[in-house]
Design a protein around this motif. Structure first.
Motif, PDB file in Angstrom:
ATOM      1  N   GLU A  45      60.332 -86.843  45.030  1.00 28.87           N
ATOM      2  CA  GLU A  45      59.558 -85.622  44.795  1.00 28.87           C
ATOM      3  C   GLU A  45      60.122 -84.519  45.687  1.00 28.87           C
ATOM      4  O   GLU A  45      60.779 -84.796  46.692  1.00 28.87           O
ATOM      5  CB  GLU A  45      58.088 -85.868  45.132  1.00 28.87           C
ATOM      6  N   HIS A  46      59.819 -83.254  45.355  1.00 28.45           N
ATOM      7  CA  HIS A  46      60.331 -82.132  46.150  1.00 28.45           C
ATOM      8  C   HIS A  46      59.957 -82.247  47.621  1.00 28.45           C
ATOM      9  O   HIS A  46      60.799 -82.040  48.500  1.00 28.45           O
ATOM     10  CB  HIS A  46      59.824 -80.803  45.586  1.00 28.45           C
ATOM     11  N   HIS A  47      58.689 -82.586  47.905  1.00 30.02           N
ATOM     12  CA  HIS A  47      58.274 -82.673  49.309  1.00 30.02           C
ATOM     13  C   HIS A  47      59.031 -83.771  50.050  1.00 30.02           C
ATOM     14  O   HIS A  47      59.343 -83.637  51.236  1.00 30.02           O
ATOM     15  CB  HIS A  47      56.752 -82.855  49.428  1.00 30.02           C
TER      16      HIS A  47
ATOM     17  N   CYS B  54      62.152 -84.637  49.369  1.00 25.74           N
ATOM     18  CA  CYS B  54      63.496 -84.078  49.580  1.00 25.74           C
ATOM     19  C   CYS B  54      63.502 -83.200  50.827  1.00 25.74           C
ATOM     20  O   CYS B  54      64.405 -83.320  51.676  1.00 25.74           O
ATOM     21  CB  CYS B  54      63.936 -83.262  48.361  1.00 25.74           C
ATOM     22  N   TRP B  55      62.514 -82.312  50.962  1.00 33.89           N
ATOM     23  CA  TRP B  55      62.459 -81.426  52.129  1.00 33.89           C
ATOM     24  C   TRP B  55      62.265 -82.220  53.420  1.00 33.89           C
ATOM     25  O   TRP B  55      62.885 -81.919  54.443  1.00 33.89           O
ATOM     26  CB  TRP B  55      61.362 -80.375  51.968  1.00 33.89           C
ATOM     27  N   GLU B  56      61.417 -83.254  53.369  1.00 33.14           N
ATOM     28  CA  GLU B  56      61.218 -84.092  54.564  1.00 33.14           C
ATOM     29  C   GLU B  56      62.534 -84.725  55.002  1.00 33.14           C
ATOM     30  O   GLU B  56      62.861 -84.745  56.190  1.00 33.14           O
ATOM     31  CB  GLU B  56      60.184 -85.190  54.279  1.00 33.14           C
ATOM     32  N   LEU B  57      63.305 -85.240  54.051  1.00 30.50           N
ATOM     33  CA  LEU B  57      64.573 -85.884  54.383  1.00 30.50           C
ATOM     34  C   LEU B  57      65.606 -84.872  54.859  1.00 30.50           C
ATOM     35  O   LEU B  57      66.353 -85.146  55.800  1.00 30.50           O
ATOM     36  CB  LEU B  57      65.095 -86.681  53.181  1.00 30.50           C
ATOM     37  N   LEU B  58      65.664 -83.696  54.246  1.00 28.15           N
ATOM     38  CA  LEU B  58      66.599 -82.664  54.697  1.00 28.15           C
ATOM     39  C   LEU B  58      66.334 -82.268  56.143  1.00 28.15           C
ATOM     40  O   LEU B  58      67.250 -81.903  56.871  1.00 28.15           O
ATOM     41  CB  LEU B  58      66.524 -81.435  53.788  1.00 28.15           C
ATOM     42  N   ARG B  59      65.079 -82.360  56.577  1.00 23.98           N
ATOM     43  CA  ARG B  59      64.729 -82.020  57.963  1.00 23.98           C
ATOM     44  C   ARG B  59      65.142 -83.105  58.958  1.00 23.98           C
ATOM     45  O   ARG B  59      65.176 -82.865  60.154  1.00 23.98           O
ATOM     46  CB  ARG B  59      63.231 -81.763  58.082  1.00 23.98           C
ATOM     47  N   THR B  60      65.471 -84.315  58.471  1.00 24.48           N
ATOM     48  CA  THR B  60      65.809 -85.416  59.381  1.00 24.48           C
ATOM     49  C   THR B  60      67.267 -85.419  59.799  1.00 24.48           C
ATOM     50  O   THR B  60      67.638 -86.161  60.709  1.00 24.48           O
ATOM     51  CB  THR B  60      65.475 -86.795  58.762  1.00 24.48           C
TER      52      THR B  60
ATOM     53  N   GLY C  51      61.633 -72.810  56.009  1.00 28.37           N
ATOM     54  CA  GLY C  51      60.725 -72.691  54.879  1.00 28.37           C
ATOM     55  C   GLY C  51      61.269 -73.495  53.720  1.00 28.37           C
ATOM     56  O   GLY C  51      61.629 -74.647  53.868  1.00 28.37           O
ATOM     57  N   GLY C  52      61.390 -72.881  52.583  1.00 27.84           N
ATOM     58  CA  GLY C  52      61.925 -73.556  51.405  1.00 27.84           C
ATOM     59  C   GLY C  52      63.372 -73.200  51.153  1.00 27.84           C
ATOM     60  O   GLY C  52      63.799 -73.113  50.002  1.00 27.84           O
ATOM     61  N   THR C  53      64.157 -73.001  52.235  1.00 26.56           N
ATOM     62  CA  THR C  53      65.573 -72.663  52.111  1.00 26.56           C
ATOM     63  C   THR C  53      66.386 -73.441  53.139  1.00 26.56           C
ATOM     64  O   THR C  53      65.838 -74.021  54.066  1.00 26.56           O
ATOM     65  CB  THR C  53      65.828 -71.153  52.328  1.00 26.56           C
TER      66      THR C  53
ATOM     67  N   ILE D 109      73.958 -67.642  56.575  1.00 25.46           N
ATOM     68  CA  ILE D 109      73.873 -67.724  55.114  1.00 25.46           C
ATOM     69  C   ILE D 109      72.608 -68.495  54.748  1.00 25.46           C
ATOM     70  O   ILE D 109      72.344 -69.559  55.304  1.00 25.46           O
ATOM     71  CB  ILE D 109      75.103 -68.448  54.515  1.00 25.46           C
ATOM     72  N   ARG D 110      71.852 -67.947  53.800  1.00 24.30           N
ATOM     73  CA  ARG D 110      70.642 -68.617  53.307  1.00 24.30           C
ATOM     74  C   ARG D 110      70.878 -69.060  51.866  1.00 24.30           C
ATOM     75  O   ARG D 110      71.331 -68.278  51.035  1.00 24.30           O
ATOM     76  CB  ARG D 110      69.444 -67.683  53.361  1.00 24.30           C
ATOM     77  N   VAL D 111      70.577 -70.327  51.588  1.00 22.91           N
ATOM     78  CA  VAL D 111      70.656 -70.864  50.235  1.00 22.91           C
ATOM     79  C   VAL D 111      69.225 -71.094  49.760  1.00 22.91           C
ATOM     80  O   VAL D 111      68.480 -71.866  50.367  1.00 22.91           O
ATOM     81  CB  VAL D 111      71.457 -72.182  50.169  1.00 22.91           C
ATOM     82  N   SER D 112      68.856 -70.392  48.691  1.00 20.67           N
ATOM     83  CA  SER D 112      67.516 -70.498  48.106  1.00 20.67           C
ATOM     84  C   SER D 112      67.616 -71.352  46.844  1.00 20.67           C
ATOM     85  O   SER D 112      68.341 -70.997  45.915  1.00 20.67           O
ATOM     86  CB  SER D 112      66.975 -69.117  47.756  1.00 20.67           C
ATOM     87  N   PRO D 113      66.903 -72.463  46.801  1.00 23.34           N
ATOM     88  CA  PRO D 113      67.122 -73.408  45.699  1.00 23.34           C
ATOM     89  C   PRO D 113      66.541 -72.963  44.360  1.00 23.34           C
ATOM     90  O   PRO D 113      65.427 -72.482  44.280  1.00 23.34           O
ATOM     91  CB  PRO D 113      66.423 -74.673  46.188  1.00 23.34           C
TER      92      PRO D 113
END
Length: 155
Positions: free
Chosen positions: A13-15, A17-23, A48-50, A122-126
């Protein structure tokens, strides 16, 4: 989530994915350069979401600015459980500009691993965020007799 509960690929799920990207703080940036794909390691942070990363003048900056679409991939594996994951974020990348935007990035504590002048954030906005988790297959299930064979050096 127990390792026994995952026998095949599990879409995240999206949440998740974000949790794992933060690890993790290292990923790969995929861009198009002169119509050909190229990939660069980056250290990043989630804001945030970027995703935000720093870079200096060169190919990476030229290819990942001005709204160019890029992909960022990060992954990891838990050696104890044998669970691996991979997350891919796709979307436009743009340099962070303006006094307020630049000052906000200072609070991210994003420091390049490689020496050199890397003063552009650089900011990547999904537009797209996907991920999967899977159990790493034991080496003996995919090992062949050729896996340990000596390879001839290219000449």
């Amino acid at each position: 989530m127990s390792s026994e509960s995952i026998t095949e690929v599990h879409n995240l799920e999206h949440h998740e994915c974000w949790e794992l990207l933060r690890t993790v703080s290292v990923g790969r940036l995929a861009v198009l350069v002169d119509g050909h794909p190229d990939i660069f390691p980056i250290n990043y942070t989630v804001d945030g979401g970027t995703i935000v990363f720093r870079t200096g003048q060169g190919t990476k900056l030229a290819a990942a600015s001005g709204g160019s679409h890029v992909a960022v991939e990060a992954d990891g594996v838990d050696a104890v459980s044998g669970l691996a994951w991979s997350v891919v974020l796709k979307g436009p990348a743009a340099a962070i500009k303006g006094t307020e935007g630049v000052l906000d990035t200072a609070a991210l504590y994003l420091f390049p691993w490689q020496a050199g002048k890397k003063d552009t954030f650089i900011r990547v906005s999904p537009d797209s965020l996907t991920g999967r988790r899977f159990k790493v297959t034991a080496p003996m299930t995919w090992w062949t007799q050729l896996s340990g064979a000596a390879k001839a050096s290219p000449e």
